[in-house]
Design a protein around this motif. Structure first.
Motif, PDB file in Angstrom:
ATOM      1  N   LEU A 159       0.835  -1.190   0.000  1.00 16.72           N
ATOM      2  CA  LEU A 159       0.000   0.000   0.000  1.00 16.72           C
ATOM      3  C   LEU A 159       0.872   1.243   0.000  1.00 16.72           C
ATOM      4  O   LEU A 159       1.810   1.341   0.768  1.00 16.72           O
ATOM      5  CB  LEU A 159      -0.888   0.061   1.247  1.00 16.72           C
ATOM      6  N   ALA A 208      -6.078   8.318  -0.667  1.00 17.93           N
ATOM      7  CA  ALA A 208      -5.629   7.817  -1.968  1.00 17.93           C
ATOM      8  C   ALA A 208      -4.580   6.746  -1.726  1.00 17.93           C
ATOM      9  O   ALA A 208      -3.736   6.882  -0.849  1.00 17.93           O
ATOM     10  CB  ALA A 208      -5.040   8.956  -2.791  1.00 17.93           C
ATOM     11  N   PHE A 209      -4.647   5.643  -2.488  1.00 22.78           N
ATOM     12  CA  PHE A 209      -3.671   4.578  -2.316  1.00 22.78           C
ATOM     13  C   PHE A 209      -3.537   3.760  -3.593  1.00 22.78           C
ATOM     14  O   PHE A 209      -4.390   3.809  -4.465  1.00 22.78           O
ATOM     15  CB  PHE A 209      -4.048   3.666  -1.143  1.00 22.78           C
ATOM     16  N   GLU A 210      -2.459   3.025  -3.686  1.00 26.85           N
ATOM     17  CA  GLU A 210      -2.235   2.050  -4.740  1.00 26.85           C
ATOM     18  C   GLU A 210      -2.012   0.721  -4.040  1.00 26.85           C
ATOM     19  O   GLU A 210      -1.398   0.669  -2.985  1.00 26.85           O
ATOM     20  CB  GLU A 210      -1.003   2.402  -5.567  1.00 26.85           C
ATOM     21  N   ALA A 211      -2.514  -0.363  -4.621  1.00 27.70           N
ATOM     22  CA  ALA A 211      -2.362  -1.668  -3.991  1.00 27.70           C
ATOM     23  C   ALA A 211      -1.914  -2.705  -5.012  1.00 27.70           C
ATOM     24  O   ALA A 211      -2.339  -2.674  -6.174  1.00 27.70           O
ATOM     25  CB  ALA A 211      -3.682  -2.109  -3.369  1.00 27.70           C
ATOM     26  N   HIS A 212      -1.049  -3.596  -4.575  1.00 28.93           N
ATOM     27  CA  HIS A 212      -0.664  -4.769  -5.355  1.00 28.93           C
ATOM     28  C   HIS A 212      -1.023  -5.973  -4.495  1.00 28.93           C
ATOM     29  O   HIS A 212      -0.468  -6.156  -3.416  1.00 28.93           O
ATOM     30  CB  HIS A 212       0.826  -4.768  -5.669  1.00 28.93           C
TER      31      HIS A 212
END
Length: 80
Positions: free
Chosen positions: A5, A70-74
């Motif tokens: 995250l 706001a976030f990015e997830a893998h």
């Protein structure tokens, strides 16, 4: 399996935005619910998935309102 995250949280203070995550450590944050661990790597919060446990949340100690999340997830190959 890891959950990556990148979290950028802001609260409004008049016309200024204030970041809640400093990118250096997890001061002001705490774990809620489960027992999965959260660590930092290169200024990014990394949450580790722990099978058979409750969902774990990394939360601020303070309560906030009027914020942008706001976030990015893998989620990895094995995640549905």
């Amino acid at each position: 399996m890891y959950l990556s995250l990148i979290i950028i949280l802001f609260i409004t203070s008049k016309s200024d935005f204030v970041p809640l995550f400093n990118g250096k450590n997890l001061d002001g944050w705490e774990l809620e619910n489960g027992k999965a661990l959260f660590n930092l790597e290169d200024g990014v919060i990394i949450g580790t998935y722990t099978s058979g446990t409750l969902n774990t949340f990394q939360c601020t100690r303070e309560s906030y309102s009027d914020f942008i999340f706001a976030f990015e997830a893998h989620l990895g190959e094995e995640t549905n």
